[in-house]
Every structure is written in C-alpha cells, then in structure tokens.
Design a protein around this motif. Structure first.
Motif, PDB file in Angstrom:
ATOM      1  N   SER A  60       0.795  -1.230   0.000  1.00  0.00           N
ATOM      2  CA  SER A  60       0.000   0.000   0.000  1.00  0.00           C
ATOM      3  C   SER A  60       0.830   1.283   0.000  1.00  0.00           C
ATOM      4  O   SER A  60       0.413   2.303   0.523  1.00  0.00           O
ATOM      5  CB  SER A  60      -0.998   0.008   1.158  1.00  0.00           C
ATOM      6  OG  SER A  60      -0.358  -0.204   2.385  1.00  0.00           O
TER       7      SER A  60
ATOM      8  N   PRO B 295     -10.449   7.130  -3.124  1.00  0.00           N
ATOM      9  CA  PRO B 295      -9.329   6.285  -3.546  1.00  0.00           C
ATOM     10  C   PRO B 295      -8.838   5.389  -2.402  1.00  0.00           C
ATOM     11  O   PRO B 295      -8.676   5.868  -1.270  1.00  0.00           O
ATOM     12  CB  PRO B 295      -8.248   7.295  -3.947  1.00  0.00           C
ATOM     13  CG  PRO B 295      -8.634   8.582  -3.320  1.00  0.00           C
ATOM     14  CD  PRO B 295     -10.106   8.550  -3.078  1.00  0.00           C
ATOM     15  N   VAL B 296      -8.614   4.126  -2.704  1.00  0.00           N
ATOM     16  CA  VAL B 296      -8.015   3.201  -1.720  1.00  0.00           C
ATOM     17  C   VAL B 296      -7.039   2.290  -2.461  1.00  0.00           C
ATOM     18  O   VAL B 296      -7.258   1.970  -3.630  1.00  0.00           O
ATOM     19  CB  VAL B 296      -9.065   2.319  -0.988  1.00  0.00           C
ATOM     20  CG1 VAL B 296     -10.076   3.137  -0.239  1.00  0.00           C
ATOM     21  CG2 VAL B 296      -9.763   1.375  -1.930  1.00  0.00           C
ATOM     22  N   PRO B 297      -5.975   1.885  -1.788  1.00  0.00           N
ATOM     23  CA  PRO B 297      -5.088   0.901  -2.419  1.00  0.00           C
ATOM     24  C   PRO B 297      -5.758  -0.470  -2.334  1.00  0.00           C
ATOM     25  O   PRO B 297      -6.032  -0.953  -1.233  1.00  0.00           O
ATOM     26  CB  PRO B 297      -3.814   0.963  -1.553  1.00  0.00           C
ATOM     27  CG  PRO B 297      -4.250   1.520  -0.244  1.00  0.00           C
ATOM     28  CD  PRO B 297      -5.531   2.258  -0.435  1.00  0.00           C
TER      29      PRO B 297
ATOM     30  N   THR C 128       0.592  12.334  -3.438  1.00  0.00           N
ATOM     31  CA  THR C 128       1.498  11.633  -2.516  1.00  0.00           C
ATOM     32  C   THR C 128       0.955  10.224  -2.339  1.00  0.00           C
ATOM     33  O   THR C 128      -0.231  10.034  -2.126  1.00  0.00           O
ATOM     34  CB  THR C 128       1.528  12.335  -1.139  1.00  0.00           C
ATOM     35  OG1 THR C 128       1.860  13.685  -1.348  1.00  0.00           O
ATOM     36  CG2 THR C 128       2.545  11.694  -0.219  1.00  0.00           C
ATOM     37  N   GLY C 129       1.819   9.268  -2.445  1.00  0.00           N
ATOM     38  CA  GLY C 129       1.325   7.888  -2.367  1.00  0.00           C
ATOM     39  C   GLY C 129       1.209   7.245  -3.739  1.00  0.00           C
ATOM     40  O   GLY C 129       0.858   6.078  -3.845  1.00  0.00           O
TER      41      GLY C 129
ATOM     42  N   GLY D 135      -0.141   7.636   1.768  1.00  0.00           N
ATOM     43  CA  GLY D 135      -0.975   8.423   0.858  1.00  0.00           C
ATOM     44  C   GLY D 135      -2.412   8.455   1.321  1.00  0.00           C
ATOM     45  O   GLY D 135      -2.803   7.740   2.242  1.00  0.00           O
ATOM     46  N   ILE D 136      -3.217   9.267   0.628  1.00  0.00           N
ATOM     47  CA  ILE D 136      -4.629   9.404   0.989  1.00  0.00           C
ATOM     48  C   ILE D 136      -5.337   8.050   0.922  1.00  0.00           C
ATOM     49  O   ILE D 136      -6.171   7.726   1.764  1.00  0.00           O
ATOM     50  CB  ILE D 136      -5.308  10.425   0.054  1.00  0.00           C
ATOM     51  CG1 ILE D 136      -4.869  11.839   0.440  1.00  0.00           C
ATOM     52  CG2 ILE D 136      -6.836  10.306   0.104  1.00  0.00           C
ATOM     53  CD1 ILE D 136      -5.392  12.926  -0.471  1.00  0.00           C
ATOM     54  N   GLY D 137      -4.984   7.248  -0.084  1.00  0.00           N
ATOM     55  CA  GLY D 137      -5.636   5.952  -0.258  1.00  0.00           C
ATOM     56  C   GLY D 137      -5.533   5.085   0.975  1.00  0.00           C
ATOM     57  O   GLY D 137      -6.532   4.568   1.488  1.00  0.00           O
ATOM     58  N   LEU D 138      -4.327   4.943   1.496  1.00  0.00           N
ATOM     59  CA  LEU D 138      -4.143   4.097   2.683  1.00  0.00           C
ATOM     60  C   LEU D 138      -4.872   4.697   3.880  1.00  0.00           C
ATOM     61  O   LEU D 138      -5.462   3.981   4.686  1.00  0.00           O
ATOM     62  CB  LEU D 138      -2.656   3.913   3.002  1.00  0.00           C
ATOM     63  CG  LEU D 138      -2.383   2.920   4.135  1.00  0.00           C
ATOM     64  CD1 LEU D 138      -2.784   1.511   3.738  1.00  0.00           C
ATOM     65  CD2 LEU D 138      -0.944   2.943   4.580  1.00  0.00           C
ATOM     66  N   ARG D 139      -4.885   6.029   3.960  1.00  0.00           N
ATOM     67  CA  ARG D 139      -5.560   6.674   5.095  1.00  0.00           C
ATOM     68  C   ARG D 139      -7.074   6.513   5.007  1.00  0.00           C
ATOM     69  O   ARG D 139      -7.769   6.711   5.990  1.00  0.00           O
ATOM     70  CB  ARG D 139      -5.157   8.158   5.176  1.00  0.00           C
ATOM     71  CG  ARG D 139      -3.668   8.369   5.351  1.00  0.00           C
ATOM     72  CD  ARG D 139      -3.329   9.727   5.896  1.00  0.00           C
ATOM     73  NE  ARG D 139      -3.593  10.822   5.002  1.00  0.00           N
ATOM     74  CZ  ARG D 139      -2.764  11.280   4.066  1.00  0.00           C
ATOM     75  NH1 ARG D 139      -1.585  10.704   3.895  1.00  0.00           N
ATOM     76  NH2 ARG D 139      -3.101  12.306   3.299  1.00  0.00           N
ATOM     77  N   ASN D 140      -7.577   6.168   3.815  1.00  0.00           N
ATOM     78  CA  ASN D 140      -8.998   5.854   3.686  1.00  0.00           C
ATOM     79  C   ASN D 140      -9.331   4.439   4.173  1.00  0.00           C
ATOM     80  O   ASN D 140     -10.493   4.066   4.256  1.00  0.00           O
ATOM     81  CB  ASN D 140      -9.445   5.979   2.216  1.00  0.00           C
ATOM     82  CG  ASN D 140      -9.807   7.405   1.853  1.00  0.00           C
ATOM     83  OD1 ASN D 140     -10.322   8.152   2.679  1.00  0.00           O
ATOM     84  ND2 ASN D 140      -9.534   7.791   0.613  1.00  0.00           N
TER      85      ASN D 140
END
Lengths: 151, 270
Positions: A41, A54-56, A126-127, B97-102
């Motif tokens: 992730s 958005p999510v990984p 970022t990410g 990143g934002i994705g993981l924080r979601n």
C-alpha cells in the motif's frame, strides 16, 4: 465466501478467500488496469475508488467491498483519456504503469471539487510512486487538466 | 501474510466480545490493511466494520473518536483540528498516501502498539483515554505499559477539550517512509507533556523531563535545554535500518527543545 461486487456499474459474482485483498479479486475478474505493485500500500498503482474514495486495493479486503461501488480506470474512459492528453502534453508519461492509479485519484479530486491548488494536487498525488517522470511534469499536467475542466 | 479461515460479522459489541473470548485463534479485524505484517493463522476474524464504530463526536467536555474511524476522517475533521493546535491531523496527514488513510483505522493503529506509529505519539501527549468494552476507561499511557494480547474491544478514543497548544515533528528519510523518530510536545494548564515514538519501539512519555518542567516556577531557555537533554537521556533508543539509537537520541533532544521553545514562544538561539 461468495460475494457480489459492483465494478464500474456491473455486478460480478465471485468466490473470495476471507483474507483476500481486492487487487487479486479484481485482476481475476480481468480488471487489468489495477496493477500489482509494492503490495504494501505504498506505491499507488493498485488504486481503485470505493464509493468514490481512492483506496489501495492491495490493502482493502475483497469481502468488505461487497455492496459498495468500485470504480477502476475502465469505468472512467473519457476522463482518463482526457487526462492522458495533458500527461502527453507535459511529458509526464513514460511507461504508464502508474497512470491508472493517478487518474483515479485525480478523478476523485475533481469529483470533490478541489481545491485545485498545487499544494493540494501534490498532497493528493502523494502515495503514487512514478519511477520515470520525476513528478513535476505530472503535477503540471494535473493542474492544467483541472483548470481546463473546472466547472 | 495472516491466514484467515473465516470471517464473523457480529451483531453487537457484546456478540463480538463473546466471540473473541471463545478462542485465542479468534481475532478482531479493524481496517485489515496490514495483514501482511503477520504470519499467524486465525480461525475467525471478527469484523468490527459493521458495528458503527466510525464516528467523531463533539461533546461538551471531550472529543470522542470511534475506533473504526479512518485516518482520513481524522485528518479532515475540523473538530479534531481544534485540539492541541491540530497536531493529530497534522501527524496523520504525513502517513503514506490518501488511499491508505482511507482504509487504516485509528483504533487498529493504537491497539496494535506499532513502534512506527505516528498516531500514538501525539495521542500520548494529548492525554488520550481509551474506552474498552469490558475494561472501561484506561489512559493510553497505561495501555502501552501493559504487555501481551488485549482480549477486549476498543470502542473509542477520548480526548479532553482543554485550552491547549501542541507541537509535532516526524523525521523521515523519504516522504512515504516510517519515521526515524517522532516527537510530540503539548502544553495545558496542567503543564507540559512530551512523548517520543519510533525509537524504533512504541511511543513513550518522557516523565522525568515533564516533571522537571512542571515543577519549575519559571521556565527559561536553560531549563528547556536541560529538559530536552533529560528527555533524550531518559528514553531507550535502538538501531535499525532507518537510523542508529545515537542518531535518534540526538534528534530527540533537538526536536523536544524546538517543541518546547515553540510552545513557550521563545526564539532558539543561533
């Protein structure tokens, strides 16, 4: 576990293991824009939208996606195509491996209606790791795309 | 990678708790993002996602954050931003990143006592209380002192609303990396709190340095120097591939000092 996933407004019935992550399930269902990258992730290439966020997918358990709206880049063909023109124009694109994830995060930002400041674009990106372009061109491309498509 | 044989969706907290007590191979599932950190085989994962534990409540005395609240929700919360100069959202916003924080939840992060946590460090300095289903209220500081598996369900994290200021610093090698060290300093009417995490073990309060400051009638730069040194000397630091223990000790002294100076509105001498 037998579950039904709604991917890009189409229902798919599939069997998943309890600890299976969504990357594996989506790729098995031929959603090949969802790439396997770091599997921790951190890189962003497996990003999908769950209910518009958005999510990984390598960190999202498949069974938890049941009953939720999943969007991959195949579900936003016009927006992705438009964004790719700006990427091309800014030289922000080389191998393209990271593009689907970035396109989805930018789409989510657009849906949330900004803010479209450079700082926020950088925050949103970022990410998403890119090993080719060095990021600056991508930020410029996203900025121009959002300026041009701002409603 | 954790191997999960089945998933249980509890109807209530009591149901989840009873299921947890049945076997040591039953585990609670929060965000579920970091199953790769474990090689365990679990018979049953009890999914907390269906128990309405994702909330941020603003009460007269405190802010309550449900254990299943995602880090992104904490980051975006104006209520949480109003506490301790917003050090908790500031710390959260620097995590990957934002994705993981979601996906990642605040409760999962706290209960796991991860050494790399950028959340435990500010929460410690904010005197956070943890509300468990069976044990009731426990301070985060007390919880971290306990060892071993927790056979209980974290319902919410409670942060008292008091006039406060805060400072948080995360030192990292690259934008997405875990911290080499993280430091939080807070100030309330009761005095200063200083916590340091990613040492690389889990965050800890620097109680001797806090006592030094909180007993003093007048705090000047000399006392700040002394307290920063005391904080660095009183903690245990170790080496890993991100940095040596000595490097972490040096960073701690520097950033505790900067935090204290900032909260005291003092300038750092060149």
């Amino acid at each position: 576990m037998k579950i039904t996933l709604n991917i890009n407004n189409r229902d798919y019935e599939t069997e998943v293991k309890p600890g299976e992550y969504l990357t594996d399930t989506l790729r098995r269902l031929h959603q090949v824009s969802v790439r396997r990258g770091c599997d921790t992730s951190s890189c962003g290439v497996c990003t999908v939208l769950i209910e518009g966020k958005p999510v990984p997918s390598c960190a999202f358990l498949s069974y938890r996606a049941e009953g939720k709206r999943i969007t991959t880049v195949e579900g936003i063909p016009d927006e992705a195509s438009e964004l790719s023109r700006y990427f091309g124009g800014e030289g922000a694109d080389q191998c393209g491996f990271c593009n689907p994830g970035i396109a989805l995060s930018v789409y989510a930002l657009k849906q949330a209606q900004g803010p479209y400041t450079e700082a926020n674009i950088r925050h949103v990106l970022t990410g998403h790791l890119c090993r080719c372009s060095g990021y600056h061109a991508q930020v410029e491309a996203v900025k121009r795309y959002l300026e041009a498509n701002h409603e | 990678m954790m191997k999960i044989k089945s998933v249980y969706k509890p109807a209530s907290l009591e149901d989840a708790y009873q299921e947890l007590l049945k076997s040591s191979k039953h585990v609670l599932m929060a965000g579920g993002a970091w199953l790769r950190l474990s090689n365990r085989t679990v018979e049953k994962a009890i999914d907390l996602g269906c128990l309405d534990l994702a909330f941020i409540n603003d009460t007269a005395e405190a802010v309550e954050i449900g254990s299943m609240t995602t880090l992104k929700a904490v980051e975006d919360s104006e209520i949480v931003s109003g506490l301790y100069d917003g050090i908790l959202p500031a710390a959260v916003s620097q995590i990957v990143g934002i994705g993981l924080r979601n996906v990642v939840t605040i409760g999962g992060n706290v209960v796991a006592r991860h050494g790399f946590s950028d959340i435990i460090t500010p929460l410690l300095a904010m005197n956070a209380q943890l509300k468990f289903y069976d044990k009731g209220l426990l301070s985060l500081h007390e919880y971290l002192e306990t060892r071993g598996k927790t056979t209980d369900i974290l319902e919410k994290i409670i942060i008292a609303k008091v006039p406060s200021r805060g400072y948080f610093k995360k030192v990292r090698k690259t934008a997405l990396d875990f911290a080499v060290i993280n430091v939080a300093v807070t100030k309330t009417e009761a005095g200063f709190n200083i916590s340091v995490g990613s040492r690389p073990s889990v965050g800890m309060l620097c109680e001797t340095a806090m006592a030094l400051l909180n007993k003093a009638s007048n705090i000047d730069e000399n006392l700040v120097d002394k307290a920063a040194k005391c904080a660095a000397d009183s903690l245990k630091f170790s080496d890993n591939h991100r940095g040596s223990g000595d490097y972490r000790r040096t960073l701690t002294e520097v950033y505790v000092k900067r935090g204290l100076l900032q909260l005291l509105d003092l300038e750092e001498k060149a």
